[in-house]
Design a protein around this motif. Structure first.
Motif, short mmCIF file in Angstrom:
data_model
loop_
_atom_site.label_atom_id
_atom_site.label_comp_id
_atom_site.label_asym_id
_atom_site.label_seq_id
_atom_site.Cartn_x
_atom_site.Cartn_y
_atom_site.Cartn_z
N LYS A 111 -15.99 9.50 0.79
CA LYS A 111 -14.53 9.68 0.85
C LYS A 111 -13.95 8.83 1.97
O LYS A 111 -14.62 8.55 2.97
CB LYS A 111 -14.21 11.16 1.10
N PRO A 112 -12.69 8.42 1.85
CA PRO A 112 -12.06 7.62 2.91
C PRO A 112 -11.98 8.39 4.22
O PRO A 112 -11.73 9.60 4.22
CB PRO A 112 -10.65 7.33 2.36
N LYS A 113 -12.18 7.70 5.31
CA LYS A 113 -12.01 8.30 6.64
C LYS A 113 -10.55 8.22 7.05
O LYS A 113 -9.77 7.46 6.47
CB LYS A 113 -12.89 7.57 7.65
N LEU A 114 -10.19 8.99 8.06
CA LEU A 114 -8.79 9.05 8.48
C LEU A 114 -8.28 7.67 8.89
O LEU A 114 -7.16 7.28 8.54
CB LEU A 114 -8.63 10.04 9.63
N TRP A 115 -9.09 6.88 9.62
CA TRP A 115 -8.61 5.57 10.07
C TRP A 115 -8.37 4.63 8.89
O TRP A 115 -7.48 3.77 8.95
CB TRP A 115 -9.58 4.96 11.08
N GLN A 116 -9.15 4.80 7.82
CA GLN A 116 -8.95 3.99 6.63
C GLN A 116 -7.65 4.38 5.91
O GLN A 116 -6.94 3.53 5.39
CB GLN A 116 -10.15 4.13 5.69
N MET A 117 -7.34 5.66 5.92
CA MET A 117 -6.07 6.13 5.36
C MET A 117 -4.89 5.60 6.18
O MET A 117 -3.86 5.20 5.64
CB MET A 117 -6.03 7.66 5.34
N ILE A 118 -5.05 5.61 7.51
CA ILE A 118 -3.99 5.13 8.41
C ILE A 118 -3.72 3.65 8.15
O ILE A 118 -2.55 3.23 8.03
CB ILE A 118 -4.39 5.37 9.87
N LEU A 119 -4.77 2.86 8.05
CA LEU A 119 -4.61 1.43 7.81
C LEU A 119 -3.96 1.18 6.45
O LEU A 119 -3.03 0.36 6.33
CB LEU A 119 -5.96 0.73 7.88
N ALA A 120 -4.41 1.90 5.42
CA ALA A 120 -3.85 1.73 4.08
C ALA A 120 -2.39 2.15 4.03
O ALA A 120 -1.56 1.47 3.42
CB ALA A 120 -4.66 2.54 3.07
N GLY A 121 -2.06 3.25 4.68
CA GLY A 121 -0.67 3.72 4.70
C GLY A 121 0.24 2.71 5.39
O GLY A 121 1.34 2.41 4.90
N GLY A 122 -0.22 2.18 6.51
CA GLY A 122 0.57 1.19 7.23
C GLY A 122 0.80 -0.07 6.43
O GLY A 122 1.92 -0.60 6.37
N LEU A 123 -0.25 -0.56 5.78
CA LEU A 123 -0.13 -1.78 4.98
C LEU A 123 0.78 -1.57 3.77
O LEU A 123 1.61 -2.43 3.47
CB LEU A 123 -1.52 -2.24 4.52
N ALA A 124 0.64 -0.44 3.09
CA ALA A 124 1.48 -0.16 1.93
C ALA A 124 2.95 -0.09 2.33
O ALA A 124 3.82 -0.64 1.65
CB ALA A 124 1.05 1.16 1.27
N GLY A 125 3.23 0.56 3.45
CA GLY A 125 4.60 0.67 3.91
C GLY A 125 5.18 -0.67 4.34
O GLY A 125 6.33 -0.99 4.03
N ALA A 126 4.38 -1.47 5.05
CA ALA A 126 4.85 -2.77 5.52
C ALA A 126 5.13 -3.71 4.36
O ALA A 126 6.13 -4.45 4.37
CB ALA A 126 3.83 -3.38 6.47
N ILE A 127 4.27 -3.70 3.35
CA ILE A 127 4.49 -4.56 2.18
C ILE A 127 5.76 -4.14 1.45
O ILE A 127 6.59 -4.98 1.07
CB ILE A 127 3.27 -4.50 1.24
N GLY A 128 5.93 -2.83 1.24
CA GLY A 128 7.12 -2.33 0.57
C GLY A 128 8.39 -2.68 1.33
O GLY A 128 9.40 -3.07 0.74
N THR A 129 8.33 -2.58 2.65
CA THR A 129 9.50 -2.89 3.48
C THR A 129 9.83 -4.37 3.43
O THR A 129 11.01 -4.75 3.34
CB THR A 129 9.24 -2.46 4.93
#
Length: 205
Positions: A111-129
């Motif tokens: 399963k994904p670790k918390l830091w991997q979720m943090i990185l993915a969330g940040g990248l998804a948000g930055a791309i959308g923005t």
């Protein structure tokens, strides 16, 4: 098992459910909080910082009419619908790609670790923005009092006056902020949801 039933539930779910629901929820929140956003922008632009929040809000309504508190709503809704849809659509694929890229050979399937979720969330948000930065720029200009003939006309007028890429003015701090916000928002949601599912008291969906 619970994990198997949860996976089956997600497999039956249409891939557009998450981005569409995220976009609708975000548009609802944007419309309800628009007067606060307009007041914030006016306070940021004011040279006199003596007026408080309520004074500024009431002053806008008295001077320009109550409708002025919703100025910039159309580009704001367009931004939220596209931005939220993009980031919600991208989050899980990016998270899974980060997991795959950072998992040593032979240890796949975890399963994904918390830091991997943090990185993915940040990248998804930055791309959308980044992709929706022009709508944010138009929203802020309309909130500050700039008049346009319409949403499409605003895109054309800004591009004609300052060049097409001027529609992305301010994208760097915008994306930096979005990375931090979504790293916290999407990762915390995903992390705590997974923990709740592991208790056996909740089911996917």
């Amino acid at each position: 098992s619970l994990r198997a039933s949860a996976g089956a539930a997600r497999e039956r779910e249409h891939p557009l459910v998450v981005p569409v629901c995220g976009a609708l929820a975000s548009c609802t929140a944007e419309a309800m909080t628009m007067p606060i956003d307009v007041t914030k922008v006016r306070m940021q632009l004011a040279t006199d910082s003596s007026s408080g929040f309520l004074d500024t809000l009431v002053g806008i309504a008295q001077q320009d009419g109550a409708g002025a508190l919703f100025r910039g709503l159309k580009p704001a809704l367009l931004r939220q619908a596209s931005y939220q849809g993009i980031k919600m659509f991208l989050y899980e694929p990016i998270r899974d790609a980060v997991l795959k890229a950072t998992t040593p050979p032979g240890e796949e399937g975890g399963k994904p670790k918390l830091w991997q979720m943090i990185l993915a969330g940040g990248l998804a948000g930055a791309i959308g923005t980044f992709l929706t930065s022009p709508t944010d720029l138009i929203k802020v200009r309309m909130q500050s009092g700039v008049q346009f003939d319409g949403l499409l006309a605003a895109f054309v007028q800004i591009a004609a006056a300052s060049g097409f890429f001027s529609l992305w003015d301010g994208w760097q701090p915008n994306c930096q902020r979005s990375f931090i916000v979504n790293a916290a928002e999407l990762a915390s949601y995903d992390y705590f949801k997974s923990k709740l599912l592991e208790t056996g008291l909740f089911r996917e969906g």
